[in-house]
Every structure is written in structure tokens, then in C-alpha cells.
Write a protein that holds these residues in place. Structure first.
Motif, mmCIF file in Angstrom:
data_model
loop_
_atom_site.group_PDB
_atom_site.id
_atom_site.type_symbol
_atom_site.label_atom_id
_atom_site.label_comp_id
_atom_site.label_asym_id
_atom_site.label_seq_id
_atom_site.Cartn_x
_atom_site.Cartn_y
_atom_site.Cartn_z
ATOM 1 N N LEU A 42 8.619 -81.087 15.869
ATOM 2 C CA LEU A 42 9.433 -81.563 15.064
ATOM 3 C C LEU A 42 8.712 -82.462 13.872
ATOM 4 O O LEU A 42 8.792 -82.207 12.643
ATOM 5 C CB LEU A 42 10.742 -82.597 15.435
ATOM 6 C CG LEU A 42 11.600 -81.701 16.245
ATOM 7 C CD1 LEU A 42 12.828 -82.776 16.945
ATOM 8 C CD2 LEU A 42 12.498 -80.841 15.182
ATOM 9 N N ARG A 43 7.572 -83.056 14.626
ATOM 10 C CA ARG A 43 6.776 -83.701 13.418
ATOM 11 C C ARG A 43 5.758 -82.819 12.618
ATOM 12 O O ARG A 43 5.456 -83.101 11.554
ATOM 13 C CB ARG A 43 5.818 -84.592 14.206
ATOM 14 C CG ARG A 43 4.781 -85.654 13.407
ATOM 15 C CD ARG A 43 3.873 -86.457 14.125
ATOM 16 N NE ARG A 43 2.825 -85.637 14.709
ATOM 17 C CZ ARG A 43 2.147 -85.800 15.747
ATOM 18 N NH1 ARG A 43 2.504 -86.747 16.389
ATOM 19 N NH2 ARG A 43 1.349 -84.839 16.117
ATOM 20 N N LEU A 46 8.052 -81.474 9.917
ATOM 21 C CA LEU A 46 8.359 -82.340 8.975
ATOM 22 C C LEU A 46 6.875 -82.605 7.985
ATOM 23 O O LEU A 46 7.067 -82.512 6.837
ATOM 24 C CB LEU A 46 8.784 -83.712 9.487
ATOM 25 C CG LEU A 46 9.036 -84.748 8.639
ATOM 26 C CD1 LEU A 46 10.369 -84.391 7.730
ATOM 27 C CD2 LEU A 46 9.527 -86.171 9.226
ATOM 28 N N TRP A 75 19.583 -84.434 15.935
ATOM 29 C CA TRP A 75 18.647 -85.396 15.263
ATOM 30 C C TRP A 75 18.912 -86.085 13.930
ATOM 31 O O TRP A 75 18.357 -85.591 12.784
ATOM 32 C CB TRP A 75 17.647 -84.643 15.288
ATOM 33 C CG TRP A 75 17.161 -84.068 16.464
ATOM 34 C CD1 TRP A 75 16.946 -84.613 17.747
ATOM 35 C CD2 TRP A 75 16.857 -82.595 16.650
ATOM 36 N NE1 TRP A 75 16.528 -83.748 18.621
ATOM 37 C CE2 TRP A 75 16.586 -82.468 18.031
ATOM 38 C CE3 TRP A 75 16.938 -81.630 15.815
ATOM 39 C CZ2 TRP A 75 16.181 -81.006 18.602
ATOM 40 C CZ3 TRP A 75 16.739 -80.123 16.331
ATOM 41 C CH2 TRP A 75 16.188 -80.122 17.612
ATOM 42 N N TYR A 78 16.152 -87.642 11.943
ATOM 43 C CA TYR A 78 15.277 -86.383 11.412
ATOM 44 C C TYR A 78 15.978 -85.797 10.127
ATOM 45 O O TYR A 78 15.252 -85.377 9.225
ATOM 46 C CB TYR A 78 14.955 -85.163 12.582
ATOM 47 C CG TYR A 78 14.222 -84.148 12.330
ATOM 48 C CD1 TYR A 78 12.772 -84.570 12.154
ATOM 49 C CD2 TYR A 78 14.391 -82.994 11.968
ATOM 50 C CE1 TYR A 78 11.758 -83.707 11.979
ATOM 51 C CE2 TYR A 78 13.413 -81.795 11.835
ATOM 52 C CZ TYR A 78 12.315 -82.302 11.815
ATOM 53 O OH TYR A 78 11.140 -81.484 11.528
ATOM 54 N N HIS A 81 15.243 -87.843 7.187
ATOM 55 C CA HIS A 81 13.927 -87.605 6.652
ATOM 56 C C HIS A 81 13.897 -86.262 5.607
ATOM 57 O O HIS A 81 13.195 -86.294 4.726
ATOM 58 C CB HIS A 81 12.842 -87.644 8.050
ATOM 59 C CG HIS A 81 12.602 -88.976 8.451
ATOM 60 N ND1 HIS A 81 12.160 -89.898 7.799
ATOM 61 C CD2 HIS A 81 12.837 -89.525 9.816
ATOM 62 C CE1 HIS A 81 12.081 -91.248 8.609
ATOM 63 N NE2 HIS A 81 12.512 -90.893 9.818
ATOM 64 N N ASP A 114 16.606 -87.499 18.652
ATOM 65 C CA ASP A 114 15.823 -88.390 17.933
ATOM 66 C C ASP A 114 14.807 -89.420 18.555
ATOM 67 O O ASP A 114 13.468 -89.579 18.200
ATOM 68 C CB ASP A 114 16.808 -89.466 17.173
ATOM 69 C CG ASP A 114 17.150 -88.781 15.811
ATOM 70 O OD1 ASP A 114 16.475 -87.847 15.466
ATOM 71 O OD2 ASP A 114 18.221 -89.330 15.326
ATOM 72 N N TYR A 117 11.676 -87.317 19.265
ATOM 73 C CA TYR A 117 10.932 -87.250 17.912
ATOM 74 C C TYR A 117 10.272 -88.505 17.704
ATOM 75 O O TYR A 117 9.044 -88.569 17.231
ATOM 76 C CB TYR A 117 11.959 -86.930 16.766
ATOM 77 C CG TYR A 117 11.501 -87.284 15.611
ATOM 78 C CD1 TYR A 117 10.755 -86.484 14.771
ATOM 79 C CD2 TYR A 117 12.404 -88.155 14.492
ATOM 80 C CE1 TYR A 117 10.357 -86.755 13.624
ATOM 81 C CE2 TYR A 117 12.102 -88.290 13.210
ATOM 82 C CZ TYR A 117 11.102 -87.585 12.809
ATOM 83 O OH TYR A 117 10.874 -87.901 11.282
ATOM 84 N N ASN A 123 8.326 -90.736 13.667
ATOM 85 C CA ASN A 123 9.136 -91.697 13.004
ATOM 86 C C ASN A 123 8.473 -92.529 11.921
ATOM 87 O O ASN A 123 8.150 -93.831 11.927
ATOM 88 C CB ASN A 123 9.654 -92.858 13.812
ATOM 89 C CG ASN A 123 10.902 -93.597 13.259
ATOM 90 O OD1 ASN A 123 11.367 -93.323 12.072
ATOM 91 N ND2 ASN A 123 11.296 -94.855 13.789
#
Length: 152
Positions: A42-43, A46, A75, A78, A81, A114, A117, A123
Motif C-alpha cells: 500500500l505504501r 501511494l 482502509w 488510506y 491520503h 489501516d 498500513y 502513515n
């Protein structure tokens, strides 16, 4: 492994990068990555979406996100963001709307996803359907995005 390859994605040809994005997204969609590994995936997605100006890496992020867009309700942070990335709205407006809808389903709750994540260090402070953003995906591919979506 696939996650170690992330640092080389900018050197991938566009077609292979798009397929890799779809693979990343499918891994998330089908829950084939969990916990810390999920957070890392996920990071990376993003991070790819935050690249400015949008380019090949952004396409990777959009392809990945398109694969698991209906899991985004897991999430909410997420989603928040993602909604702060202005070029998602312009490049993939249908996907942007889906993100908004997924967030609206879980306003105020923090799901286990989340937490994974955040555990992965994602975060960070922030400075629709098949074919979402298809104009962007097809802009330099001769319209092959639909064919490649069916590879997986």
C-alpha cells in the motif's frame, strides 16, 4: 522478490510496469499479502501515485489501485491520503469517485488494514469500474490496456 524490485520500476518499460501494477493490485485484492507486507504494498502504491508530474510510475499506481478499489473501504485513512492527491481526480475521475464512496462507507473507523498500513511506516504526512482512467492508461499504449487487464 517483487517488493524489492520497486526501486527499479522507473526503469521498466511502460507495458511491463502496467502489468506489474496490476499484479500488485491483484495481490492486495485477493488478500495474498497481509500485515507488514500489505502495508509495504500500500505504501509503494501511494508513493507511486504521489509522484509529480504524473508519469509511468503514476500509471503503475493507478493500475494497482484499480485492481483493489472495492477493498478500499477497509482502509479509510488510506482513502483520505489518496483523496489528497489531486492528479488522481483529473487522470482517473471514476476511480476518485469510488475512493470517495469507499471512504464514506467507513467514516470514523480505522480497520485492521489501516493498522497494517501504519505499521509499515506508510502513515506519512501528505504535502470505476473496469477501464477507470482508460484515456490515461491508453495514452501511449495504442489502446492495449484492456487486453493486458485480461492477462491476470
Amino acid at each position: 522478490n517483487l517488493f524489492d524490485e520497486y526501486r527499479f520500476f522507473s526503469k521498466y518499460p511502460e507495458r511491463e510496469l502496467r502489468i506489474t501494477g496490476m499484479l500488485f493490485g491483484v495481490l492486495v485484492q485477493h488478500q495474498l499479502v497481509t500485515s507488514i507486507t500489505l502495508g509495504i504494498a500500500l505504501r509503494y502504491i501511494l508513493e507511486a501515485l504521489r509522484k509529480s508530474p504524473p508519469g509511468k510510475i503514476t500509471k503503475f499506481g493507478l493500475c494497482a489501485l484499480d485492481q483493489f478499489k472495492y477493498r478500499l473501504r477497509d482502509w479509510p485513512q488510506y482513502c483520505s491520503h489518496l483523496l489528497q492527491i489531486e492528479h488522481i481526480k483529473t487522470l482517473a475521475p471514476e476511480l476518485y469517485q469510488i475512493i470517495q464512496n469507499q471512504l464514506a462507507q467507513n467514516v470514523g473507523s480505522v480497520g485492521g488494514g489501516d493498522r497494517a498500513y501504519m505499521e509499515a511506516g506508510a502513515n506519512m504526512s501528505v504535502a470505476g469500474a473496469s477501464g477507470v482512467g482508460s484515456d490515461f492508461f491508453n495514452s501511449s499504449t495504442g489502446g492495449r490496456a484492456d487486453e493486458e487487464r485480461n492477462v491476470l
